[in-house]
Design an enzyme around this catalytic site. Structure first.
Site: not given
Ligand code: ARG
Length: 362
Positions: A64, A67, A238, A243
């Protein structure tokens, strides 16, 4: 369920007493926990221990990048809930209180633990919100291919999927109770905030009809604190722009949108050397970032988040702790070398570090 390991309980209490300053003296609490384990095979965390444990599990999460804020995780103690319908209802409440109209709050809901003679519930979805992947007769998948298996499972369990199947159908929750019985529960539409994706300059972008949900809430990683295992403890932070833009939308085994974006941009896709993929990727991530910003939904960008992560590493060092980190997860999936997190290595993650979120059960 075997008895809780006393040494693990003691280890955790030591960490807790070293970092926090609880009111009950250490020896007294240790005696209490020991005799509870002797008598019942398990023990109950105090509310403060639970809160501390969840936060340390986040701090220990080597993959992560977010953090820096581990100490502000908001904890919903739902240890008395284990029936599937109750778990599903509390997951929906989790989404509502974590979403806050777009001002996303990092939240965890802790359901009943696995104790001797009393297993806890289990959420089979990998996240509280995921889009279905419908397998079509021609072998292709409509929606998120990553969800193809869980979608088939939901249908087999009686889920009445939307007709016609869409590309962004929110999956129902699949929850097993202590008796092993598995139930399917819909997530109400109004509990799922979504952002339609548009581009700051290209009007045609809206015609791609893309959207994504606001809250990433991992729901299939067991949480272990002081020898107690919580099999259902969904948690969310968030989103980071990349991602969605650089993975969920771009990976060839996910929505695989780079060819469509490149074509609309008029790029020459005949050779990788025109860097059409790279150019399309930037516009896709820009669109995601801009749309979330416009909608007032919390979203981090990879430059800022990288800087914050190194701030976190420095803070941990100053506190005399090592900060385990997995380089390949920390470095953003685009423009890696533009971020400082790329230009160094990190302390090797220790798989036995506790408290922790464990890899999902198979
Ligand atoms: N990578 C994952 C997604 O695209 C989420 C993982 C957790 N990500 C976060 N920002 N807490 O759905």
């Amino acid at each position: 369920m075997p008895d809780v390991d006393v040494a693990e309980a003691e280890d955790f209490l030591r960490t807790y007493y070293a970092e926090a300053a609880p009111s009950i003296p250490f020896q007294e609490r240790l005696r209490e926990v020991r005799s509870e384990i002797d008598a019942t095979g398990g023990y109950a965390h105090t509310q403060a221990e639970l809160t501390f444990g969840t936060r340390i599990a986040w701090r220990n999460a080597a993959r992560c990048i977010g953090r820096l804020y581990w100490n502000s995780l908001s904890v919903r103690d739902r240890r008395h809930v284990s029936a599937p319908a109750g778990v599903a209802a509390e997951c929906v409440e989790h989404l509502r209180s974590a979403t806050r109209g777009g001002a996303i709050r990092s939240t965890i809901t802790v359901f009943a633990p696995d104790l001797p003679g009393a297993p806890g519930p289990r959420i089979h979805n990998e996240q509280l919100v995921r889009y279905a992947g419908h397998r079509l007769p021609d072998g292709t998948v409509r929606g998120d291919p990553r969800s193809a298996d869980i979608t088939a499972r939901a249908v087999a369990l009686g889920w009445d999927r939307p007709r016609p199947p869409g590309r962004f159908d929110v999956l129902p929750l699949i929850v097993s109770g202590p008796d092993g019985a598995t139930e399917v529960h819909d997530v109400p539409r109004d509990a799922v905030l979504e952002v339609p994706i548009r581009h700051p300059e290209y009007d045609w972008f809206a015609e791609l009809r893309l959207r994504w949900h606001a809250v990433p809430a991992i729901s299939n990683m067991p949480l272990v604190i002081g020898g107690i295992r919580y099999p259902a403890a969904p948690f969310n932070g968030w989103y980071l722009n990349t991602e969605i833009g650089a993975r969920n939308f771009a990976d060839t085994d996910r929505y695989d949108l780079l060819p469509a974006v490149a074509t609309r941009l008029g790029l020459d896709t005949g050779s990788v050397r025109t860097m059409w993929k790279d150019r399309a990727l930037v516009e896709l991530v820009r669109a995601v970032q801009w749309s979330f910003d416009k909608a007032g939904v919390t979203m981090a960008d990879h430059h800022t988040e990288s800087r914050r992560f190194l701030q976190h590493v420095a803070k941990e060092e100053k506190a005399g702790r090592s900060c385990p980190a997995d380089w390949s997860w920390i470095v953003p999936p685009m423009s890696g070398g533009l971020t400082q997190v790329f230009h160094r290595y990190y302390d090797e993650p220790d798989p036995d570090l506790r408290p922790a979120f464990l890899p999902p059960d198979p």
